[in-house]
Design a protein around this motif. Structure first.
Motif: not given
Length: 73
Positions: A38-43
């Motif tokens: 839950d929340g942003l995952i950064h690539f």
């Protein structure tokens, strides 16, 4: 040399392709119990919220040339 590609489809219909193996992408968007984070995952160049992921699938290298889409690393 063949590179692994993985496509994520979001609930709004947008498709994002990564130059990563599907297992590597799944490890990033799932917690230790296999539930979506839950929340942003950064690539490298993009952030996604796994809550809106509809599908994750491996794609062939021909996908890159056939569709001329940006491939994220």
């Amino acid at each position: 040399m063949k590179k692994d590609l993985c496509k994520i489809t979001l609930s709004n219909g947008k498709e994002i392709t990564f130059q990563k193996h599907i297992d590597e992408v799944l490890e990033r968007i799932q917690d230790s119990e296999g539930k979506l984070c839950d929340g942003l995952i950064h690539f490298s160049e993009i952030s996604i919220n796994p809550k809106y992921v509809v599908s994750v699938e491996p794609v062939s290298n021909s996908f890159r040339t056939d569709n001329q889409r940006k491939i994220y690393t």
